[in-house]
Design an enzyme around this catalytic site. Structure first.
Site: not given
Ligand code: SAM
Length: 294
Positions: A90, A143, A162-164, A169
């Site tokens: 985001d 990542g 800042d991951s899910t 993933p």
């Molecule tokens: N702040 C939010 C939370 O606490 O849930 C997270 C927000 S941010 C949108 C999370 C991002 O991590 C997503 O856009 C997702 O696509 C990304 N993501 C998930 N797994 C990933 C990985 N293995 N490598 C890089 N990005 C990843």
């Protein structure tokens, strides 16, 4: 009278409850490269993004999380020039990082290009600097692969994960292999921060990370903030470094750095920074037990 349309967050179905939000308008609903996306307008929380049924960000309360995930490590470090964001699609944390004039490079590694394109189309009012600032290097990659690449080792002063949550993933970003790779990407005295869920409902996310960091860092710990749409009270954020001075920094020093950075914040203050490491007993017990048990 048309019935309001509710969008449910299904993240806590396993715990036997759901939180639902009225969608005044559904802006987008569909499948990204790796995750289902829904973006809608809610009269209290503004624009809301959910990935795979989990609230990621709302324009009403994102400032709390974005400020605490960016200003805490950058002001604790004091001379952060090279910053790496893993995830962060985001681009709202990057927007805060770019407020620090001392930051020379902000690399963001996001796995799902659809989230990034999406954020450019629907969140530009909040994250425009990410798409216009020449200090930004935007990478579409897992990542895990990025931190495994020796070309990125020893490059960064601050890493912000800042991951899910650890599903889909995002699961790999809570593993020992990822944390070992991320540690190699840090320069000496560098700091890594991570999102670790809400301990009241997601204690495993925090305990798991602390249990791995116990062997990897000289001073692993956690801090907290309360984000209204991350339901469950305090959200925990991991804080890992080998330099113990980073966490024991004084409010007076933080105030000097905060003033010099000329940041206009809505949540972060030097006192809040310091207080965020004073964990409520049940969270402190989770952290210290995970850090002490061999
Ligand atoms: N702040 C939010 C939370 O606490 O849930 C997270 C927000 S941010 C949108 C999370 C991002 O991590 C997503 O856009 C997702 O696509 C990304 N993501 C998930 N797994 C990933 C990985 N293995 N490598 C890089 N990005 C990843």
């Amino acid at each position: 009278m048309t019935k309001p349309c509710y969008i449910a967050e299904t993240l806590f179905d396993v715990l036997g409850f759901r939180v639902s939000f009225v969608a005044d308008k559904i802006v987008f609903q569909g499948q990204g490269d790796l995750q289902s996306l829904i973006l809608f307008e809610n009269h209290r929380f503004g624009r809301m993004l959910m990935l795979d049924g989990a609230t990621q960000v709302t324009t009403a309360d994102e400032f709390i999380y974005s400020e605490m995930m960016s200003h805490v490590p950058i002001l604790a470090h004091g001379q952060a020039k090279q910053v790496l964001i893993i995830g962060g699609g985001d681009c709202l944390i990057a927007e805060e990082v770019l407020k620090h004039n001392g930051v020379a490079r902000c690399v963001q590694v996001e796995i799902d290009k659809a989230v990034l394109d999406f954020s450019k189309e629907y969140f530009l009012e909040w994250n425009r600097p990410f798409f216009e600032d020449e200090r930004v290097e935007s990478v579409i990659a897992d990542g895990m692969h990025y931190v495994a690449d020796p070309a990125n080792h020893g490059r960064f002063d601050v890493i912000i994960v800042d991951s899910t949550d650890p599903q889909g993933p995002g699961a790999v970003l809570f593993t020992r292999q990822f944390y070992e790779g991320a540690r190699r990407c840090l320069k000496g005295g560098g700091i890594m921060v991570t999102q670790n869920g809400v301990p009241f409902f997601q204690a495993d996310e925090l305990v798991g990370t602390m249990g791995i960091w116990r062997d990897l860092f000289a001073d692993p710990y956690a801090y907290i903030a309360a984000i209204p749409t991350y339901v469950g009270g305090h959200m925990a954020m991991g804080f890992a470094t080998d330099d113990k001075a980073m966490r024991s920094i004084s409010v007076a020093t933080l105030e000097k750095r905060f003033a010099a950075a000329k940041l206009d914040t809505r949540y972060y203050t030097p006192e809040v920074h310091k207080a965020a490491f004073a964990l409520p007993r049940f969270i402190r017990d989770l952290v210290e037990k995970a850090l002490s048990s061999g």
